[in-house]
Design a protein around this motif. Sequence first.
Motif, PDB file in Angstrom:
ATOM      1  N   VAL A  81       0.792  -1.228   0.000  1.00 58.62           N
ATOM      2  CA  VAL A  81       0.000   0.000   0.000  1.00 58.62           C
ATOM      3  C   VAL A  81       0.827   1.282   0.000  1.00 58.62           C
ATOM      4  CG1 VAL A  81      -1.966  -1.129   1.105  1.00 58.62           C
ATOM      5  CG2 VAL A  81      -0.262   0.064   2.542  1.00 58.62           C
ATOM      6  N   HIS A  82       2.122   1.222  -0.262  1.00 51.89           N
ATOM      7  CA  HIS A  82       2.899   2.455  -0.346  1.00 51.89           C
ATOM      8  C   HIS A  82       2.326   3.364  -1.422  1.00 51.89           C
ATOM      9  CE1 HIS A  82       6.667   0.541   1.715  1.00 51.89           C
ATOM     10  NE2 HIS A  82       5.675   0.787   2.557  1.00 51.89           N
ATOM     11  N   LEU A 105      -5.082   0.808   4.339  1.00 48.60           N
ATOM     12  CA  LEU A 105      -5.664   1.331   3.105  1.00 48.60           C
ATOM     13  C   LEU A 105      -7.070   1.853   3.369  1.00 48.60           C
ATOM     14  CD1 LEU A 105      -5.395   1.709   0.028  1.00 48.60           C
ATOM     15  CD2 LEU A 105      -6.336  -0.586  -0.249  1.00 48.60           C
ATOM     16  N   GLN A 106      -7.814   1.147   4.168  1.00 42.39           N
ATOM     17  CA  GLN A 106      -9.203   1.528   4.407  1.00 42.39           C
ATOM     18  C   GLN A 106      -9.305   2.837   5.183  1.00 42.39           C
ATOM     19  OE1 GLN A 106     -11.710  -1.767   5.431  1.00 42.39           O
ATOM     20  NE2 GLN A 106     -13.237  -0.488   6.444  1.00 42.39           N
ATOM     21  N   THR A 113       1.435   4.291   4.402  1.00 46.44           N
ATOM     22  CA  THR A 113       1.624   4.337   2.948  1.00 46.44           C
ATOM     23  C   THR A 113       2.853   5.155   2.551  1.00 46.44           C
ATOM     24  OG1 THR A 113       0.159   6.257   2.702  1.00 46.44           O
ATOM     25  CG2 THR A 113      -0.849   4.069   2.506  1.00 46.44           C
ATOM     26  N   VAL A 114       3.600   5.618   3.541  1.00 39.90           N
ATOM     27  CA  VAL A 114       4.854   6.389   3.391  1.00 39.90           C
ATOM     28  C   VAL A 114       4.731   7.488   2.331  1.00 39.90           C
ATOM     29  CG1 VAL A 114       6.331   4.570   4.310  1.00 39.90           C
ATOM     30  CG2 VAL A 114       5.982   4.659   1.866  1.00 39.90           C
ATOM     31  N   THR A 115       3.711   8.297   2.472  1.00 36.99           N
ATOM     32  CA  THR A 115       3.451   9.352   1.496  1.00 36.99           C
ATOM     33  C   THR A 115       4.467  10.480   1.622  1.00 36.99           C
ATOM     34  OG1 THR A 115       1.101   8.825   1.477  1.00 36.99           O
ATOM     35  CG2 THR A 115       1.736  11.008   0.695  1.00 36.99           C
ATOM     36  N   VAL A 137      -3.091   9.588  -0.037  1.00 35.28           N
ATOM     37  CA  VAL A 137      -3.691   8.323  -0.466  1.00 35.28           C
ATOM     38  C   VAL A 137      -5.067   8.258   0.185  1.00 35.28           C
ATOM     39  CG1 VAL A 137      -3.562   5.810  -0.385  1.00 35.28           C
ATOM     40  CG2 VAL A 137      -1.474   7.165  -0.706  1.00 35.28           C
ATOM     41  N   PRO A 138      -6.136   8.305  -0.608  1.00 36.46           N
ATOM     42  CA  PRO A 138      -7.474   8.344  -0.009  1.00 36.46           C
ATOM     43  C   PRO A 138      -7.873   6.979   0.539  1.00 36.46           C
ATOM     44  CG  PRO A 138      -7.643   8.219  -2.385  1.00 36.46           C
ATOM     45  CD  PRO A 138      -6.170   8.369  -2.076  1.00 36.46           C
TER      46      PRO A 138
END
Length: 276
Positions: A81-82, A105-106, A113-115, A137-138
Motif C-alpha cells: 500500500v505504499h 488502506l481503508q 503508505t509512506v506518502t 492516499v485516499p
Amino acid sequence: MSALEWFAHKPLGDGIFWIQERFYESGNRANIWLVRGSQRDVVIDAGLGLRSLPDYLRAAGLLAPAEGSEPRPLLAVATHVHFDHSGGLQHFDEVAVHSAEAAALQRGDNYETVTWLSDREVVRSPRPGWRARQFRVPPVRPSRLLQEGDVISLGDRQLTVMHMPGHSRGSICLHDRERKILFSGDVVYDGSMIDWLPYSRISDYVASCQRLVELVDRGLVEKVLPGHFNMFGAERLYRLASNYISQAGICHKVSTCAMRSIASMVLRVTNSRSTS
C-alpha cells in the motif's frame, strides 16, 4: 490534463502491458502492469492516482470486450500500500490487497503508505493549482483480502499470491507459474532493497529472499516484472536475493534502525503538516 496524456504503455506480448505515469519523474515511480485474461483483467499496482487509470485503459483500447459487448471484469491488485503503488486504487471498483495492510488502506493511513511526494518530481501539473503537499492516499475499502497461496484466476491464466513481507508487512508477489513470470512489486527490483521504512523488517526480508532463491533453484521463474525500473531474469533475481541475505548482518541492522527512526520522524512531521 487527460488520463490519455498522463499515462503511456508498452505491450510486452502474451496479454501483458507495461504502464507508467509519464510526468512523474522519480525513482519512486512505480511500474503498473496490466494482465489480460480470457475472463478477467488484472491491474497490478495503480500509481499515484493523479489521473484515472481505468479511464486511460478504456481510452487507449486496452480493455478488450469479453464474448459480449461489455469489457471483462477488472481487478486492481496492490502489491503493497505504499503511496506510489496505491494512490490510484481509488479509481477502481474492485480492489485486492493483502490482509495485513487492508486496515491501513481503508483508513487512508498516509504514515503506513509512506506518502512523501515533492513538486519537483511531478514535472507537469495534472490540473491547475495542484501541489504535491495536497497529495494523500485516499481511504479505499478493499473488495478482496489476499492471503498466502490465494489464486487470482483470469480464466486462461492463474496468478498465485506469495506473501513476501520485509519491505512492508503486506508485500506480495504474484506468480504466473505456468509462464514462469513473477510480478514482484517492491519485494525485489533491480536496485537497493528498502528495509528501513515503517513496518519494514529485516528478518522477514531475509525469509522472503530465501523464498526467491528457492524459486530460481526450482526453475519456477524466468522473468521478473518488478515494481520499479526494468525487467530482469532468473540469474539477476538470484543475485539480488542472495546478496541481500549475505549482507543482512549486525552492521546492516544497526544502520537500518537509525534510518528507520529518521524516516518515521520525517513521515510523521510531513503528514501532520498536510492534514493541518
